[in-house]
Design an enzyme around this catalytic site. Structure first.
Site, short mmCIF file in Angstrom:
data_model
loop_
_atom_site.label_atom_id
_atom_site.label_comp_id
_atom_site.label_asym_id
_atom_site.label_seq_id
_atom_site.Cartn_x
_atom_site.Cartn_y
_atom_site.Cartn_z
N LYS A 139 0.81 -1.22 0.00
CA LYS A 139 0.00 0.00 0.00
C LYS A 139 0.84 1.26 0.00
CE LYS A 139 -4.49 -1.61 1.37
NZ LYS A 139 -4.30 -2.89 2.08
N ARG B 228 15.90 -17.83 -1.82
CA ARG B 228 16.98 -17.45 -0.92
C ARG B 228 17.28 -18.51 0.11
NH1 ARG B 228 14.21 -11.75 -0.32
NH2 ARG B 228 12.53 -13.15 -0.85
N SER C 107 14.27 -6.65 -0.09
CA SER C 107 13.97 -5.22 -0.20
C SER C 107 13.55 -4.67 1.16
CB SER C 107 12.86 -4.99 -1.21
OG SER C 107 13.24 -5.42 -2.48
N1 LIG Z 1 18.44 -11.78 -2.42
C1 LIG Z 1 17.70 -12.51 -3.25
N2 LIG Z 1 18.19 -13.63 -3.81
C2 LIG Z 1 17.43 -14.37 -4.63
N3 LIG Z 1 16.17 -14.12 -4.95
C3 LIG Z 1 15.62 -13.02 -4.44
C4 LIG Z 1 16.35 -12.16 -3.56
N4 LIG Z 1 15.53 -11.13 -3.19
C5 LIG Z 1 14.36 -11.37 -3.80
N5 LIG Z 1 14.40 -12.48 -4.54
C6 LIG Z 1 13.34 -13.05 -5.35
O1 LIG Z 1 12.93 -12.10 -6.31
C7 LIG Z 1 11.54 -12.22 -6.57
C8 LIG Z 1 10.87 -10.88 -6.38
O2 LIG Z 1 10.92 -10.57 -5.03
P1 LIG Z 1 10.42 -9.28 -4.30
O3 LIG Z 1 10.24 -8.15 -5.23
O4 LIG Z 1 9.32 -9.68 -3.38
O5 LIG Z 1 11.73 -8.95 -3.44
P2 LIG Z 1 11.95 -9.08 -1.91
O6 LIG Z 1 13.38 -8.73 -1.68
O7 LIG Z 1 11.47 -10.39 -1.40
O8 LIG Z 1 11.05 -7.87 -1.42
P3 LIG Z 1 10.19 -7.77 -0.05
O9 LIG Z 1 11.17 -7.73 1.04
O10 LIG Z 1 9.46 -6.48 -0.26
O11 LIG Z 1 9.30 -8.98 -0.04
C9 LIG Z 1 11.06 -13.33 -5.65
O12 LIG Z 1 11.09 -14.55 -6.36
C10 LIG Z 1 12.09 -13.35 -4.56
O13 LIG Z 1 12.18 -14.62 -3.95
MG LIG Z 2 9.45 -10.86 -0.98
#
Ligand SMILES: Nc1ncnc2c1ncn2[C@@H]1O[C@H](COP(=O)(O)OP(=O)(O)OP(=O)(O)O)[C@@H](O)[C@H]1O
Ligand SMILES: [Mg+2]
Length: 163
Positions: free
Chosen positions: A42, A91, A129
């Protein structure tokens, strides 16, 4: 046949974990679309336009990487784009359960689309993130965990808040 993959996420902001997955993806697929989910959260830190801009800038040297936005069902978007693959990053075991559910649900919704999981380099396995935003907003160093451009944009946001 050329393979087109969609890498969906909120990318708020793009981290070096995402960059790592995309860099591996370009070696496997002919083209990748970074598909940024509209309204995933949001109150995102970065607007849709900022997230698109950042991803385009970071991957400007890769003609096979495209940046787009989507809402609604992911499988419908993938079908519209005539893509064959959904790329997701794994991850840790903690990602597995949710990703497993999503992959099987998406398969049920559209059996022609395959989900492919990729593992990042070890040094990125703990980055999300959410954690980047939290650490940065508490004054911690995120250097090396996000692209330079993201670090710069985070600093600008930080300054804007103080002013
Ligand atoms: N450090 C990382 N290594 C590998 N895959 C990642 C990593 N960070 C995110 N991803 C993958 O990237 C894709 C998009 O993830 P997303 O945009 O939700 O990022 P996030 O870092 O998980 O963000 P948030 O913390 O907001 O959930 C998902 O498949 C997630 O598992
Ligand atoms: Mg995520």
């Amino acid at each position: 046949m050329s393979t087109l993959a969609v890498y969906p996420g909120s990318f708020d902001p793009l981290t070096n974990g995402h960059v790592d997955i995309i860099s591996r993806g370009v070696r496997m697929f002919d083209r990748i679309i970074i598909a940024i989910l509209v309204n995933a959260e949001k109150s995102p830190m970065f607007t849709m336009q900022e997230r698109v801009e950042i991803a385009r800038e970071v991957f400007k040297a890769y003609p096979q990487v495209e940046v787009d936005t989507f809402n609604g069902l992911l499988v419908d978007y993938v079908e519209r784009k005539q893509a064959q693959v959904i790329v997701r990053g794994l991850r840790a075991v903690s990602d597995f359960e949710f990703e497993f559910q999503m992959a099987l649900m998406n398969r049920r919704l559209n059996a022609k689309i395959e989900t492919v999981f990729m593992m990042p380099a070890e040094q990125y396995t703990y980055i999300s993130s959410r954690l980047i935003k939290e650490v940065f907003s508490l004054g911690g160093r995120v250097h090396g965990l996000v692209p330079e451009l993201v670090e710069q944009r985070l600093r600008e946001k930080g300054l804007a808040k103080e002013a």
